[in-house]
Motif scaffolding. Structure first.
Motif, PDB file in Angstrom:
ATOM      1  N   THR A  23       0.842  -0.926  -0.028  1.00 37.91           N
ATOM      2  CA  THR A  23      -0.048  -0.088   0.050  1.00 37.91           C
ATOM      3  C   THR A  23       0.836   1.171  -0.036  1.00 37.91           C
ATOM      4  O   THR A  23       1.681   1.495   0.876  1.00 37.91           O
ATOM      5  CB  THR A  23      -0.938  -0.085   1.128  1.00 37.91           C
ATOM      6  N   SER A  25       1.531   5.575   0.095  1.00 36.96           N
ATOM      7  CA  SER A  25       0.648   6.698   0.531  1.00 36.96           C
ATOM      8  C   SER A  25       1.749   7.781   0.323  1.00 36.96           C
ATOM      9  O   SER A  25       3.069   7.637   0.095  1.00 36.96           O
ATOM     10  CB  SER A  25       0.230   6.644   1.778  1.00 36.96           C
ATOM     11  N   THR A  28       2.294   9.773  -4.536  1.00 38.47           N
ATOM     12  CA  THR A  28       2.534   8.516  -5.714  1.00 38.47           C
ATOM     13  C   THR A  28       2.616   9.065  -6.765  1.00 38.47           C
ATOM     14  O   THR A  28       3.208   8.451  -7.625  1.00 38.47           O
ATOM     15  CB  THR A  28       1.418   7.834  -5.373  1.00 38.47           C
ATOM     16  N   GLN A  72      -1.837  -3.993 -10.030  1.00 37.30           N
ATOM     17  CA  GLN A  72      -2.230  -2.962  -9.320  1.00 37.30           C
ATOM     18  C   GLN A  72      -3.700  -2.564  -9.190  1.00 37.30           C
ATOM     19  O   GLN A  72      -4.495  -2.908 -10.051  1.00 37.30           O
ATOM     20  CB  GLN A  72      -1.262  -1.450  -9.738  1.00 37.30           C
ATOM     21  N   ASN A  74      -4.980   1.197  -8.550  1.00 33.22           N
ATOM     22  CA  ASN A  74      -4.678   2.567  -8.651  1.00 33.22           C
ATOM     23  C   ASN A  74      -5.741   3.279  -7.592  1.00 33.22           C
ATOM     24  O   ASN A  74      -5.417   4.106  -6.880  1.00 33.22           O
ATOM     25  CB  ASN A  74      -4.622   3.314  -9.809  1.00 33.22           C
ATOM     26  N   ASN A  77      -4.530   2.481  -4.400  1.00 33.12           N
ATOM     27  CA  ASN A  77      -2.765   2.977  -4.315  1.00 33.12           C
ATOM     28  C   ASN A  77      -2.095   1.624  -3.838  1.00 33.12           C
ATOM     29  O   ASN A  77      -1.301   1.727  -3.014  1.00 33.12           O
ATOM     30  CB  ASN A  77      -2.601   4.172  -3.239  1.00 33.12           C
TER      31      ASN A  77
END
Length: 122
Positions: A23, A25, A28, A72, A74, A77
């Protein structure tokens, strides 16, 4: 700055499956690629797979192609690594990485997670 936190590591029997999560943060949007690397005791860190964050394209180390899948989400994230048909030699610390550059060179990536341990047993 990007913060990365991996999870999902653990013990698995050879031939089994495991799914790792990462994950992200922070900023990004400053990164182009995210990747998975791994490092076994006494060995150099090696690239497993990487993907473009805002585009298409996933790439795998030749030796792992067909068994591992990087993906992934998005919206969350998040980066994932699905590990199938695991082998004893997959035992390693697995790291998530992000950076402006892309590829299998660890120096390309500016941001790293703390790692999650994967142990494959017979």
């Amino acid at each position: 700055t990007v913060q990365l936190v991996e999870s999902g590591g653990g013990s698995v029997q050879a031939g089994g499956s495991l799914r790792l999560s990462c994950t992200a943060s922070g900023d990004t949007h400053s990164s182009n690629c995210m990747a998975w690397f791994r490092q076994a005791p006494g060995k150099e860190r090696e690239g497993v797979a990487y993907t473009y964050i805002h585009g298409s394209g996933t790439y795998y180390a030749d030796s792992l192609k067909g068994r591992f899948t990087i993906s992934q989400d998005n919206a969350k994230n998040s980066l994932y690594l699905q590990m199938n048909r695991t082998k004893l030699e997959d035992t390693a610390m697995y790291y998530c990485a992000a950076g402006l550059g892309c590829g299998f060179n660890a120096l390309t990536y500016e941001f790293w997670g703390q790692g999650t341990q994967v142990t494959v047993s017979s």
